[in-house]
Enzyme design. Sequence first.
Site, PDB file in Angstrom:
ATOM      1  N   ASP A  50      -7.735  -4.057 -40.682  1.00  9.58           N
ATOM      2  CA  ASP A  50      -6.841  -5.205 -40.488  1.00  9.58           C
ATOM      3  C   ASP A  50      -5.469  -4.632 -40.169  1.00  9.58           C
ATOM      4  O   ASP A  50      -5.313  -3.419 -40.037  1.00  9.58           O
ATOM      5  CB  ASP A  50      -6.765  -6.070 -41.766  1.00  9.58           C
ATOM      6  CG  ASP A  50      -6.342  -7.496 -41.441  1.00  9.58           C
ATOM      7  OD1 ASP A  50      -5.316  -7.659 -40.741  1.00  9.58           O
ATOM      8  OD2 ASP A  50      -7.027  -8.446 -41.858  1.00  9.58           O
TER       9      ASP A  50
ATOM     10  N   HIS B 219      22.909  -6.729 -15.125  1.00  9.79           N
ATOM     11  CA  HIS B 219      22.934  -8.201 -15.138  1.00  9.79           C
ATOM     12  C   HIS B 219      24.358  -8.718 -14.972  1.00  9.79           C
ATOM     13  O   HIS B 219      24.565  -9.922 -14.943  1.00  9.79           O
ATOM     14  CB  HIS B 219      22.358  -8.731 -16.447  1.00  9.79           C
ATOM     15  CG  HIS B 219      20.933  -8.346 -16.680  1.00  9.79           C
ATOM     16  ND1 HIS B 219      19.880  -9.148 -16.296  1.00  9.79           N
ATOM     17  CD2 HIS B 219      20.382  -7.241 -17.220  1.00  9.79           C
ATOM     18  CE1 HIS B 219      18.747  -8.553 -16.617  1.00  9.79           C
ATOM     19  NE2 HIS B 219      19.014  -7.385 -17.172  1.00  9.79           N
TER      20      HIS B 219
ATOM     21  N   ARG C 255      21.576 -20.472  -8.372  1.00 10.71           N
ATOM     22  CA  ARG C 255      20.581 -20.942  -9.335  1.00 10.71           C
ATOM     23  C   ARG C 255      21.225 -21.930 -10.285  1.00 10.71           C
ATOM     24  O   ARG C 255      22.437 -22.098 -10.307  1.00 10.71           O
ATOM     25  CB  ARG C 255      19.980 -19.762 -10.098  1.00 10.71           C
ATOM     26  CG  ARG C 255      20.983 -18.999 -10.913  1.00 10.71           C
ATOM     27  CD  ARG C 255      20.408 -17.715 -11.438  1.00 10.71           C
ATOM     28  NE  ARG C 255      19.577 -17.950 -12.608  1.00 10.71           N
ATOM     29  CZ  ARG C 255      19.467 -17.077 -13.632  1.00 10.71           C
ATOM     30  NH1 ARG C 255      20.111 -15.936 -13.597  1.00 10.71           N
ATOM     31  NH2 ARG C 255      18.702 -17.346 -14.656  1.00 10.71           N
TER      32      ARG C 255
ATOM     33  N   THR D 273       7.984   3.230 -12.820  1.00 10.92           N
ATOM     34  CA  THR D 273       7.236   2.028 -12.474  1.00 10.92           C
ATOM     35  C   THR D 273       6.348   2.304 -11.269  1.00 10.92           C
ATOM     36  O   THR D 273       5.183   1.876 -11.222  1.00 10.92           O
ATOM     37  CB  THR D 273       8.197   0.864 -12.175  1.00 10.92           C
ATOM     38  OG1 THR D 273       9.199   0.833 -13.183  1.00 10.92           O
ATOM     39  CG2 THR D 273       7.461  -0.451 -12.173  1.00 10.92           C
TER      40      THR D 273
ATOM     41  N   SER E 265      10.712 -13.296 -37.087  1.00 13.51           N
ATOM     42  CA  SER E 265       9.273 -13.258 -36.844  1.00 13.51           C
ATOM     43  C   SER E 265       8.906 -12.052 -35.980  1.00 13.51           C
ATOM     44  O   SER E 265       7.969 -11.309 -36.287  1.00 13.51           O
ATOM     45  CB  SER E 265       8.857 -14.563 -36.164  1.00 13.51           C
ATOM     46  OG  SER E 265       7.636 -14.405 -35.507  1.00 13.51           O
TER      47      SER E 265
ATOM     48  N   LYS F 204       3.256   4.145 -12.250  1.00 15.00           N
ATOM     49  CA  LYS F 204       2.222   3.281 -12.824  1.00 15.00           C
ATOM     50  C   LYS F 204       1.424   2.585 -11.733  1.00 15.00           C
ATOM     51  O   LYS F 204       0.190   2.538 -11.777  1.00 15.00           O
ATOM     52  CB  LYS F 204       2.854   2.240 -13.753  1.00 15.00           C
ATOM     53  CG  LYS F 204       3.538   2.836 -14.952  1.00 15.00           C
ATOM     54  CD  LYS F 204       3.771   1.831 -16.051  1.00 15.00           C
ATOM     55  CE  LYS F 204       2.493   1.514 -16.786  1.00 15.00           C
ATOM     56  NZ  LYS F 204       2.045   2.601 -17.647  1.00 15.00           N
TER      57      LYS F 204
END
Lengths: 48, 538, 311
Positions: B108, B304, B451, B329, B170, B332
Amino acid sequence: MAQPKMQQAVTDQFDADRRKGVRRTVTILVVIVAAFFLVSFVQIMLMK
Amino acid sequence: MSHAATHDQHDDHHGAPKSFFQRWCMSTNHKDIGTLYLVFALVMFFIGGSFAMLIRAELFTPGMQLMQPYFFNQLTTMHALVMIFGAIMPAFVGLGNWMIPLMVGAPDMALPRMNNLSFWILPFAFTLLLSTLFMAGGGPAGGWTMYPPLSLQSDSLAYVVFAIHLMGISSIMGAINIIATILNMRAPGMDLLKMPVFVWSWLITAFLLIAVMPVLAGAVTMLLTDKYFGTNFFNPGGGGDPVLFQHIFWFFGHPEVYIMILPAFGIISEIIPTFARKPIFGYKAMVFAIASIAFLSFIVWAHHMFAVGLPMGAEIFFMYATMLIAVPTGVKVFNWVSTMWGGSMTFETPMLFAIAFVILFTIGGFSGLMLALVPADFQYHDTYFVVAHFHYVLVTGALFAIIAATYYWLPKWSGRMYSEFWGKVHFWNSVIWVNVLFFPQHFLGLAGMPRRIPDYNVAFANFNMISSIGGFLFGASQLIFLGVLIHGVWFSKKKATDRVWEGAKGLEWTVPSPAPHHTFEVPPVIHDDELAHGHVND
Amino acid sequence: MTSGGIRRSFTAWAALALALFGGAAQANPHPYQLNMQRGVSTWSQVPYDLNNISLGVCVVIGILVFGAMFIAMFRFRKSRGAVAEKWSHNTMLEIVWTTVPVIILIVLAYLATGGITSWSDTTGSQMTVKVTGYQWKWRYDYVDYLGKPISKVGFMSKLDTLSDQTRQLGSGMDPYKVMTGDENTYLLNVDKPLVVPVDTKIRFVITGADVIHSWWVPALGWKLDAIPGIINAAWTNITVPGTYRGQCAELCGQDHGFMPIVVVAKSKADFAKWLAEQEAQSAAPAAAPAAASTAAAPASAQTAAAPATAK
């Protein structure tokens, strides 16, 4: 080896090691979390 | 067999508890909690999707037809928050919960009770978040990035901040659990470099989560104190700096986007070898590429923010660092193609979604490379070109990987085969309409449509209408997915075999289908031939 | 194929080429526009070229990678009797596909770095305009021109009335009927545009009054955020007289989509005339202070603009 062994023997020692490992991992990770949380404040304070 | 295997597992040793409440609300079983996560993610996927449908409906033609601009802003904000924190991330956590213990031969998760807690926080967090839509001041409308001072104008800021705190707690608990499981609970003989790539990708992702979710928590806490407790972290009137929020936010935000794609890389690296019947090309390179991408994700955040007026040196540094990501990337992608080369391929639904992932994610990567170039980004930034870019990497990237994983492992979960025909219908509809939906948005952005606007000049009308039509049909296609799932879980007559797929390798395929409530209570003996990556020399 | 067919197909290709690489003739967005515009300033060619070059690189790599994938999918199908091979490693290939992308990236980085350097150099400007973003309009203040300070030329610039009425929910008005000349200017027109001279290096100092906005005219080749508490600087040198339209590019609240930017570039002579008129207008109310100083600029905005206008 016609019928390979499907399960390994488990000893108390194995189980205790596992528990100790989990405890140690969790302690380290919690410290990292707390550190990063506080660092974000410190960084803001310093840069202002 | 040894005696001490089951110290602490005196309860429900032979099966799931009977009562519904006990089984699902008090569960400490990684499979049941994984199922809960996946069902939750599916519900959120449809809620977030309905927001997207409303957005595309308003943008169908020029002029305001359906809603006030402020409500439109709430929709774009909520769509992002629900999809990122409610659909994509919980879906990956659910897949990790279900599959990681099975893949490494653990009984588990390391911390089963905390596992229950980290799931059950989520429904409350999203109730809190979604309830703001029904309040007098409306939901958050400042974008999911919550840039101050705009986000400080919102009446629902406190709800959003607390919801994000809950989601963050969480995620952090989930990540701690996953790391503790992978590092300590592997069956003896399951060396780190024999683990499936999916497990590796989750190990690295979990470290990203641990490092950045606390930073997000810090950033939103500062927003909260700025609004309600008179601090001036980001308030220029009091000597604060709104750009600092963006630095902190994107220090979280960029690793966050890799949190949403690295497990997808892992999934694809499991599926392609299975259906190509050939071991993955360059296992170590794959693991190393994931680790490099994770490392680079910490030093690229300001890409950004190229338009906020950074110093020239900073723009150059962040541009170079961002462009570097193209190398691992690319490795991959090349490795996936090489895995297919010389294989013996069949094209079941999971493989179709995986192939679509490789192609369409790569297209998203291409536009990412273009966005990295600062002078070009001065034009692309905050236009539909960016919207197209991140939907290519998140919808045809992360989401397609999640769907592929669902088709791939569903027979193991439910013990029944889903309908291959309807799976393929779902695939072809999804892959066609998602491109009709997002590809024209590149053109809109290049032509100059910003946007997050609810209305636009008639020059943008054609492609917006095409995009909306694609959007509605893509949304409708997901109802097919729902149908396939319901059929495949409860009604399908075709039983799944233990191995399920001819080329499937790995410990998860050695347990019966459906996987019994408890597996590997005693660690399995590891035979390298049975592992997907048992013989790694390179 | 008949000659008509050839001509038609040529026309179609030409139209596509124009749509993809349309030049300065199309400085404002047009239906079915596929590519970025070239722009009208001395610098705007930089992002346009980078866009085309990087797009070209991506298309070539895409054809190679996807081509290999599709060949693999056809050649190595189980249904065609393909038997899986065992290899999972090829050092030579791995070195190649790590180094080749690095070389391509270095070339792109070199080109982009040059672009950043030239963009960042705001020295030697002949004119300064201060741009302030408000929820949801722009304010322009003329600071200096050809070394001489300009006082009291400044105004608000907001969405034109016709667009504003048309865009209301349930207005029943047709966006296609919002025309200026033969150009549709729905949501891309303002009551009072920013007027600037051509062939002049203009420095913009950009800031925000309430929340973050972003000042973007695609024909100038860049956008820059207007952030409260921070003054950003950028420059442009427009080469072609004309009217250039843009929009706010940073989410700034409910009317984010309704605060367009219009820049009118005039010849130097016309601009000098326009500037003299504006100065005369602002001098006139000064003689009769109570009259209408609010007409040109609201008092609150005047105060907000004060610090940067000084010196």
